[in-house]
Motif scaffolding. Structure first.
Motif, PDB file in Angstrom:
ATOM      1  N   LEU A 254      25.772  -0.485  81.694  1.00  0.00           N
ATOM      2  CA  LEU A 254      26.589  -1.153  80.675  1.00  0.00           C
ATOM      3  C   LEU A 254      27.810  -0.291  80.401  1.00  0.00           C
ATOM      4  O   LEU A 254      27.682   0.855  79.972  1.00  0.00           O
ATOM      5  N   GLU A 255      28.998  -0.827  80.665  1.00  0.00           N
ATOM      6  CA  GLU A 255      30.257  -0.112  80.401  1.00  0.00           C
ATOM      7  C   GLU A 255      30.686  -0.445  78.972  1.00  0.00           C
ATOM      8  O   GLU A 255      31.493  -1.333  78.739  1.00  0.00           O
ATOM      9  N   VAL A 256      30.114   0.264  78.011  1.00  0.00           N
ATOM     10  CA  VAL A 256      30.278  -0.085  76.600  1.00  0.00           C
ATOM     11  C   VAL A 256      31.552   0.557  76.043  1.00  0.00           C
ATOM     12  O   VAL A 256      31.828   1.729  76.289  1.00  0.00           O
ATOM     13  N   ALA A 257      32.302  -0.234  75.280  1.00  0.00           N
ATOM     14  CA  ALA A 257      33.544   0.232  74.658  1.00  0.00           C
ATOM     15  C   ALA A 257      33.530  -0.208  73.184  1.00  0.00           C
ATOM     16  O   ALA A 257      34.101  -1.235  72.834  1.00  0.00           O
ATOM     17  N   PRO A 258      32.874   0.571  72.317  1.00  0.00           N
ATOM     18  CA  PRO A 258      32.638   0.111  70.942  1.00  0.00           C
ATOM     19  C   PRO A 258      33.891  -0.226  70.147  1.00  0.00           C
ATOM     20  O   PRO A 258      33.945  -1.263  69.470  1.00  0.00           O
ATOM     21  N   SER A 259      34.914   0.639  70.179  1.00  0.00           N
ATOM     22  CA  SER A 259      36.112   0.361  69.365  1.00  0.00           C
ATOM     23  C   SER A 259      36.762  -0.948  69.779  1.00  0.00           C
ATOM     24  O   SER A 259      37.208  -1.734  68.938  1.00  0.00           O
ATOM     25  N   SER A 260      36.820  -1.204  71.070  1.00  0.00           N
ATOM     26  CA  SER A 260      37.392  -2.453  71.563  1.00  0.00           C
ATOM     27  C   SER A 260      36.586  -3.647  71.067  1.00  0.00           C
ATOM     28  O   SER A 260      37.151  -4.659  70.632  1.00  0.00           O
ATOM     29  N   ASN A 261      35.252  -3.537  71.103  1.00  0.00           N
ATOM     30  CA  ASN A 261      34.408  -4.639  70.645  1.00  0.00           C
ATOM     31  C   ASN A 261      34.608  -4.935  69.170  1.00  0.00           C
ATOM     32  O   ASN A 261      34.561  -6.090  68.742  1.00  0.00           O
ATOM     33  N   LEU A 287      29.855   5.221  77.828  1.00  0.00           N
ATOM     34  CA  LEU A 287      30.819   5.074  76.740  1.00  0.00           C
ATOM     35  C   LEU A 287      32.234   5.109  77.310  1.00  0.00           C
ATOM     36  O   LEU A 287      32.567   6.014  78.083  1.00  0.00           O
ATOM     37  N   ASN A 288      33.041   4.111  76.914  1.00  0.00           N
ATOM     38  CA  ASN A 288      34.339   3.900  77.555  1.00  0.00           C
ATOM     39  C   ASN A 288      35.409   3.498  76.552  1.00  0.00           C
ATOM     40  O   ASN A 288      35.118   3.158  75.411  1.00  0.00           O
ATOM     41  N   THR A 289      36.659   3.539  77.013  1.00  0.00           N
ATOM     42  CA  THR A 289      37.809   3.304  76.149  1.00  0.00           C
ATOM     43  C   THR A 289      38.339   1.880  76.198  1.00  0.00           C
ATOM     44  O   THR A 289      38.938   1.414  75.243  1.00  0.00           O
ATOM     45  N   ASP A 290      38.196   1.192  77.320  1.00  0.00           N
ATOM     46  CA  ASP A 290      38.743  -0.144  77.566  1.00  0.00           C
ATOM     47  C   ASP A 290      40.270  -0.088  77.628  1.00  0.00           C
ATOM     48  O   ASP A 290      40.843  -0.046  78.707  1.00  0.00           O
ATOM     49  N   ASN A 291      40.918  -0.066  76.459  1.00  0.00           N
ATOM     50  CA  ASN A 291      42.386  -0.062  76.428  1.00  0.00           C
ATOM     51  C   ASN A 291      42.862   0.962  75.403  1.00  0.00           C
ATOM     52  O   ASN A 291      42.853   0.704  74.202  1.00  0.00           O
ATOM     53  N   ARG A 292      43.288   2.112  75.900  1.00  0.00           N
ATOM     54  CA  ARG A 292      43.586   3.231  74.998  1.00  0.00           C
ATOM     55  C   ARG A 292      44.775   2.957  74.100  1.00  0.00           C
ATOM     56  O   ARG A 292      44.814   3.379  72.941  1.00  0.00           O
ATOM     57  N   LEU A 293      45.783   2.239  74.599  1.00  0.00           N
ATOM     58  CA  LEU A 293      46.952   1.928  73.779  1.00  0.00           C
ATOM     59  C   LEU A 293      46.586   0.935  72.680  1.00  0.00           C
ATOM     60  O   LEU A 293      46.866   1.178  71.493  1.00  0.00           O
ATOM     61  N   MET A 294      45.977  -0.175  73.045  1.00  0.00           N
ATOM     62  CA  MET A 294      45.676  -1.220  72.070  1.00  0.00           C
ATOM     63  C   MET A 294      44.652  -0.767  71.028  1.00  0.00           C
ATOM     64  O   MET A 294      44.732  -1.116  69.851  1.00  0.00           O
TER      65      MET A 294
END
Length: 351
Positions: A254-261, A287-294
């Motif tokens: 699971l490539e989880v990106a909590p802040s993005s979710n 644990l992942n970032t997804d989109n660091r800028l957004m």
């Protein structure tokens, strides 16, 4: 006694990133300079700080649709090979500065419409290679096909064609609902025939059915986000649903990106996010970032947020990182080297 878990010690810890979008991680100053170079006049702010703030606020709407609209600006300024190469190189530099030792960064080359699709791929690879030479951080490229478009076969072919040049796998991105993961079975068959790796966005905006479709229809090895698997993981520790049991038994990553979710409205807060429940239940959480800028995040800040919200310790952080090593689309030799590097780095960070 190990060092306390703080932002400083977590920044020193080695990180392995599996889910980071190239067009979601530009430096605001770079967006401004590239817009000026190509004559793009659609930006909502004209200084780097204000622009960075705008991206975060626009992405904080609680709507995945609104969140995705922010990419119109970043993609607009990435329409030359030189721009793509610059953004890719800076991506590696920024990740390396935050302690990332290996990353898989994804992008849909079909969005870079002002150049041949092969040129877009080669510009990305050139930028990643330049950043890797400067930092020692290794990077693999994931090529996304957009679910709602009809270029899956073309993108799958590029994954196979460029896999000895730095492309490590295939991804499906874009709207989950209405665009199932088996919509173009010929593309999946091409990947199957070549033995090419794949990860699929699923279980982010849609639920268990989307996850099942990614596994059965696209034969996904990893799930991009995948957090809606928690719909079948009772909070009271009761029996798992059938898809969750399968994902657990098969250790599907699971490539989880909590802040993005949280930003896209999937969960109200990091504290209410199921990342800890899934981790405690034995799922292969990374644990992942997804989109660091957004999202206004870094790999370190994402760990800090989860550590603070869920009480994770060093063992949790290291376990999640080693899971990412195990799931990376690497050969056995490169994986063993990376694991050694990660364990050595944790020994130093924890001391």
């Amino acid at each position: 006694m190990p060092a306390p878990l703080t932002q400083e010690t977590l920044a020193r810890a080695p990180k392995v990133l599996l889910h980071d979008h190239l067009d979601g991680g530009l430096r605001p100053q770079t967006v401004l300079e590239l817009a000026d170079a190509v004559g793009y006049t659609g930006l909502p702010a004209d200084d780097a700080e204000a622009l960075g703030t705008w991206f975060r606020q626009a992405a904080d709407s609680g709507s995945l649709v609104r969140y995705l609209e922010t990419f119109a600006h970043t993609v607009a300024v990435m329409q030359t090979p030189e721009a793509v190469q610059r953004v890719a190189r800076e991506c590696v530099l920024d990740l390396a500065a935050d302690g990332v030792v290996h990353a898989e960064v994804r992008m849909a080359p079909e969005l870079l419409t002002a150049m041949p699709i092969e040129t877009a791929v080669e510009a990305m690879l050139d930028g990643y290679a330049a950043g890797a030479r400067e930092t020692g951080t290794t990077v693999g490229a994931l090529l996304c096909a957009m679910r709602q478009a009809d270029r899956w076969d073309e993108v799958a072919g590029l994954v196979v064609r460029y896999r000895d040049a730095g492309v490590v796998g295939f991804d499906l991105a874009g709207p989950e609902i209405g665009f199932p993961a088996d919509r173009h079975p010929s593309a999946i068959a091409l990947l199957d025939e070549a033995g090419a790796h794949r990860t699929v966005h699923a279980g982010e905006a849609d639920g268990i059915g989307s996850i099942r479709g990614a596994l059965d229809g696209a034969r996904a090895e990893r799930l991009g986000h995948g957090v809606r698997i928690a719909d079948e993981v009772p909070e009271d520790g009761g029996p798992l649903g059938p898809v969750a049991q399968r994902v657990l038994d098969d250790q599907v990553t699971l490539e989880v990106a909590p802040s993005s979710n949280v930003q896209t409205g999937a969960y109200p807060s990091i504290a209410r996010h199921p990342v800890d429940r899934l981790h405690r239940a034995g799922f292969a959480v990374t644990l992942n970032t997804d989109n660091r800028l957004m999202s206004g995040v870094t790999p370190t800040s994402e760990f800090v947020a989860v550590v603070e919200a869920h009480g994770w310790g060093w063992d949790d952080v290291q376990t999640v990182t080693e899971r990412a090593v195990a799931a990376a689309f690497l050969g056995d030799g490169a994986r063993a080297d990376l694991l050694g590097r990660v364990r050595e780095g944790f020994a130093a960070a924890r001391a």
